[in-house]
Design a protein around this motif. Structure first.
Motif, PDB file in Angstrom:
ATOM      1  N   PHE A   1      20.190  -4.754 -43.445  1.00  0.00           N
ATOM      2  CA  PHE A   1      21.233  -4.901 -43.048  1.00  0.00           C
ATOM      3  C   PHE A   1      20.943  -5.500 -41.628  1.00  0.00           C
ATOM      4  O   PHE A   1      21.322  -4.878 -40.471  1.00  0.00           O
ATOM      5  CB  PHE A   1      21.949  -3.656 -42.840  1.00  0.00           C
ATOM      6  N   ASP A   2      20.542  -6.608 -41.382  1.00  0.00           N
ATOM      7  CA  ASP A   2      20.192  -7.254 -40.170  1.00  0.00           C
ATOM      8  C   ASP A   2      21.311  -7.663 -39.247  1.00  0.00           C
ATOM      9  O   ASP A   2      20.896  -7.700 -37.751  1.00  0.00           O
ATOM     10  CB  ASP A   2      19.400  -8.574 -40.451  1.00  0.00           C
ATOM     11  N   ARG A   3      22.469  -7.700 -39.630  1.00  0.00           N
ATOM     12  CA  ARG A   3      23.522  -7.940 -38.729  1.00  0.00           C
ATOM     13  C   ARG A   3      24.525  -6.508 -38.462  1.00  0.00           C
ATOM     14  O   ARG A   3      25.572  -6.878 -37.963  1.00  0.00           O
ATOM     15  CB  ARG A   3      24.476  -9.061 -39.130  1.00  0.00           C
ATOM     16  N   SER A   4      24.195  -5.457 -39.214  1.00  0.00           N
ATOM     17  CA  SER A   4      24.749  -4.335 -38.913  1.00  0.00           C
ATOM     18  C   SER A   4      24.253  -3.598 -37.642  1.00  0.00           C
ATOM     19  O   SER A   4      23.062  -3.863 -36.999  1.00  0.00           O
ATOM     20  CB  SER A   4      24.296  -3.266 -39.847  1.00  0.00           C
ATOM     21  N   GLN A   5      25.387  -3.038 -36.727  1.00  0.00           N
ATOM     22  CA  GLN A   5      24.876  -2.617 -35.544  1.00  0.00           C
ATOM     23  C   GLN A   5      25.113  -0.911 -35.556  1.00  0.00           C
ATOM     24  O   GLN A   5      26.494  -0.553 -35.927  1.00  0.00           O
ATOM     25  CB  GLN A   5      25.754  -3.177 -34.541  1.00  0.00           C
ATOM     26  N   GLY A   6      24.379  -0.241 -35.017  1.00  0.00           N
ATOM     27  CA  GLY A   6      24.757   1.205 -34.936  1.00  0.00           C
ATOM     28  C   GLY A   6      24.644   1.965 -36.106  1.00  0.00           C
ATOM     29  O   GLY A   6      24.330   1.443 -37.271  1.00  0.00           O
ATOM     30  N   VAL A   7      24.680   3.319 -36.063  1.00  0.00           N
ATOM     31  CA  VAL A   7      24.637   4.094 -37.033  1.00  0.00           C
ATOM     32  C   VAL A   7      25.773   4.976 -36.989  1.00  0.00           C
ATOM     33  O   VAL A   7      26.199   5.444 -35.892  1.00  0.00           O
ATOM     34  CB  VAL A   7      23.257   5.123 -37.080  1.00  0.00           C
ATOM     35  N   GLU A   8      26.430   5.256 -38.039  1.00  0.00           N
ATOM     36  CA  GLU A   8      27.587   6.202 -38.162  1.00  0.00           C
ATOM     37  C   GLU A   8      27.309   7.063 -39.362  1.00  0.00           C
ATOM     38  O   GLU A   8      27.567   6.975 -40.499  1.00  0.00           O
ATOM     39  CB  GLU A   8      28.908   5.092 -38.756  1.00  0.00           C
ATOM     40  N   LEU A   9      26.993   8.370 -38.927  1.00  0.00           N
ATOM     41  CA  LEU A   9      26.497   9.585 -39.899  1.00  0.00           C
ATOM     42  C   LEU A   9      27.581   9.911 -40.901  1.00  0.00           C
ATOM     43  O   LEU A   9      27.571  10.150 -41.880  1.00  0.00           O
ATOM     44  CB  LEU A   9      25.896  10.752 -39.166  1.00  0.00           C
ATOM     45  N   VAL A  10      28.910   9.935 -40.137  1.00  0.00           N
ATOM     46  CA  VAL A  10      30.104  10.233 -41.099  1.00  0.00           C
ATOM     47  C   VAL A  10      31.222   8.898 -40.997  1.00  0.00           C
ATOM     48  O   VAL A  10      31.650   8.639 -39.527  1.00  0.00           O
ATOM     49  CB  VAL A  10      30.590  11.408 -40.903  1.00  0.00           C
ATOM     50  N   GLY A  11      31.426   8.295 -41.832  1.00  0.00           N
ATOM     51  CA  GLY A  11      32.330   7.182 -41.830  1.00  0.00           C
ATOM     52  C   GLY A  11      33.412   7.069 -42.846  1.00  0.00           C
ATOM     53  O   GLY A  11      33.034   7.659 -43.907  1.00  0.00           O
TER      54      GLY A  11
ATOM     55  N   PRO B   1      36.879  10.304 -44.630  1.00  0.00           N
ATOM     56  CA  PRO B   1      35.470  10.190 -44.201  1.00  0.00           C
ATOM     57  C   PRO B   1      34.361  10.557 -45.416  1.00  0.00           C
ATOM     58  O   PRO B   1      34.402  11.683 -45.878  1.00  0.00           O
ATOM     59  CB  PRO B   1      35.116  10.951 -42.894  1.00  0.00           C
ATOM     60  N   HIS B   2      33.261  10.144 -45.164  1.00  0.00           N
ATOM     61  CA  HIS B   2      32.011  10.578 -46.191  1.00  0.00           C
ATOM     62  C   HIS B   2      30.711  10.523 -45.156  1.00  0.00           C
ATOM     63  O   HIS B   2      30.708   9.592 -44.593  1.00  0.00           O
ATOM     64  CB  HIS B   2      32.014   9.754 -47.367  1.00  0.00           C
ATOM     65  N   GLY B   3      29.877  11.331 -45.760  1.00  0.00           N
ATOM     66  CA  GLY B   3      28.493  11.104 -45.062  1.00  0.00           C
ATOM     67  C   GLY B   3      28.054   9.940 -45.399  1.00  0.00           C
ATOM     68  O   GLY B   3      28.146   9.379 -46.530  1.00  0.00           O
ATOM     69  N   VAL B   4      26.893   9.277 -44.609  1.00  0.00           N
ATOM     70  CA  VAL B   4      26.326   7.856 -44.723  1.00  0.00           C
ATOM     71  C   VAL B   4      25.520   8.101 -46.122  1.00  0.00           C
ATOM     72  O   VAL B   4      25.708   6.979 -46.709  1.00  0.00           O
ATOM     73  CB  VAL B   4      25.846   7.485 -43.647  1.00  0.00           C
ATOM     74  N   PHE B   5      24.893   9.150 -46.488  1.00  0.00           N
ATOM     75  CA  PHE B   5      23.963   9.113 -47.503  1.00  0.00           C
ATOM     76  C   PHE B   5      24.848   9.163 -48.866  1.00  0.00           C
ATOM     77  O   PHE B   5      24.324   9.192 -50.026  1.00  0.00           O
ATOM     78  CB  PHE B   5      23.179  10.209 -47.381  1.00  0.00           C
ATOM     79  N   SER B   6      26.042   9.444 -48.700  1.00  0.00           N
ATOM     80  CA  SER B   6      27.081   9.207 -49.745  1.00  0.00           C
ATOM     81  C   SER B   6      27.704   7.995 -49.967  1.00  0.00           C
ATOM     82  O   SER B   6      28.644   7.997 -50.886  1.00  0.00           O
ATOM     83  CB  SER B   6      28.205  10.531 -49.852  1.00  0.00           C
ATOM     84  N   THR B   7      27.462   7.100 -49.300  1.00  0.00           N
ATOM     85  CA  THR B   7      28.189   5.697 -49.314  1.00  0.00           C
ATOM     86  C   THR B   7      26.948   4.900 -49.167  1.00  0.00           C
ATOM     87  O   THR B   7      25.613   4.984 -49.007  1.00  0.00           O
ATOM     88  CB  THR B   7      28.948   5.663 -48.085  1.00  0.00           C
ATOM     89  N   ARG B   8      27.336   3.332 -49.508  1.00  0.00           N
ATOM     90  CA  ARG B   8      26.444   2.313 -49.371  1.00  0.00           C
ATOM     91  C   ARG B   8      26.481   1.503 -47.886  1.00  0.00           C
ATOM     92  O   ARG B   8      26.215   0.508 -47.870  1.00  0.00           O
ATOM     93  CB  ARG B   8      26.749   1.355 -50.546  1.00  0.00           C
TER      94      ARG B   8
END
Lengths: 163, 163
Positions: free
Chosen positions: B59-69, B77-84
């Motif tokens: 994901f070269d144009r993605s910025q930052g990390v959102e652990l829950v989004g 909201p869901h945990g990032v590891f439960s989403t794509r």
């Protein structure tokens, strides 16, 4: 690009690559634990509802790159992108595991084929509507499937059992 | 760990994320090309025999990390590891594509959901005996499946068509 960081580590019964079952008919039934680092635990929210997850991990004990190589269960060379060989330009592994249960930041899973201590890069939910292609072909492994034998081991091929 | 290097780049019809279909019933039918760098072309040997392949990409144009989004097609909201989601600790994407044909170092594929120019980290053969779990659950998406609607878009759910 980016700098890879482990989000956790695999706890596996395997301490050496020779212990890991390989080959076409292999059933990966070994249980293990995906131990997620405390700072990433919040990212696991809702993971417990999925029956299967992708684990993206690092072949951290693999050395070098072999663009064309012979798999352990065949006697002909194949391009590295046509195999699951560890000697890849980016030493990234991919495994679908069954999620048995979650205990906090510990994910108990079935189907590990990684060494104990393997760094985990990512976990993604397995979504059968986009990820399951049961009719996909087996490529260069296809003739062995039809012959009912594994390439080098010459063992009877057994289709994987699913509960 | 290791330093990621692109083995190639995706040629896709999508130049902006808003163009990429998202949601539970999404069919990724877009055709594209995986353009492998000349120095890695030998690693493609025998790939043409596979009907489906995994593409591991950045994901070269993605910025930052959102652990829950909150995903674009849900309102919880869901945990990032439960989403794509692209906003991951390691910004790695994973897509199963259908391999239509190979022309040298160009892999023509169907099912791209990446932006044009996306760096590719790895290609692996899709092996249905270990990778296809058609009966896997849909986790937090399951209720929406049963309701026959997509979470936010409220469109009728259509199961993916397969030829």
């Amino acid at each position: 690009m980016f700098t890879p960081q482990p989000i956790g580590f695999v706890r596996s019964p395997y301490t050496g690559t020779k212990q890991i079952p390989k080959g076409l008919g292999t059933k990966h039934e070994a249980e293990g634990v995906l131990e997620i680092q405390p700072e990433f635990e919040r990212g696991l929210a809702d993971i417990e509802g999925f029956s299967h997850i992708f684990v993206i991990w690092v072949f951290d004990r693999s050395q070098g790159v072999e663009l064309v190589g012979t798999p352990p269960f065949d006697n002909r060379p194949h391009g590295v992108f046509s195999t699951r060989s560890p000697r890849r330009p980016n030493p990234i592994g991919l495994t679908v595991v069954e999620l048995l249960r979650r205990e906090g930041r510990m994910l108990h899973v079935r189907g590990v084929d990684m060494l104990d201590g393997t760094p985990i890069l990512d976990i993604k939910p397995y979504l059968p509507n986009i990820d399951a292609w049961p009719d996909a072909g087996h490529g260069w492994l296809e003739p062995y499937l039809h012959a009912g034998i594994e390439p080098r081991l010459k063992k009877p091929y057994r289709p994987p059992h699913r509960d």
